[in-house]
Design a protein around this motif. Sequence first.
Motif: not given
Length: 130
Positions: A118-119, A91-93, A124-128, A77-80
């Motif tokens: 994720l769901r 766990e990530a979810e 690769l899950c990102t907030d971008e 995951t990529v967050c901020y």
Amino acid sequence: MKFPSREIVESIRREYPAGTRVELVRMDDVQAPPVGTKGTVKGVDDTGSLLMHWDNGSGLNVVYGEDLVWKIPVVKTVCYGRTEEWYSRAEAEQFFFHAMMNSEGSEQSRYMKIYTELRLGNTLCTDEEE
């Protein structure tokens, strides 16, 4: 060979539950799969050894204290701008669900985007924004 304590074996079982993906780093055995071979943990025996199913068909176990593997992340995951590797999608979810439920506005939207990815099964899950 000295066997690990029950506490160590339980710790290994928590760290390497069935289904964990690993990559072989070192195994001193003439029948060992080649270094770099990937496999799936089937379980952990009472000696702390990983019971394996290697992708090349081998079933040779990873012996505690002798052989070496590293865990393959299930998802990133990529967050901020911060990258995190997760070895458990659940766990990530759970983390991003709680983050989403305890935030609001644009922050909540960031967490919701990652949680949704994720769901959907993305690796690769990102907030971008794309």
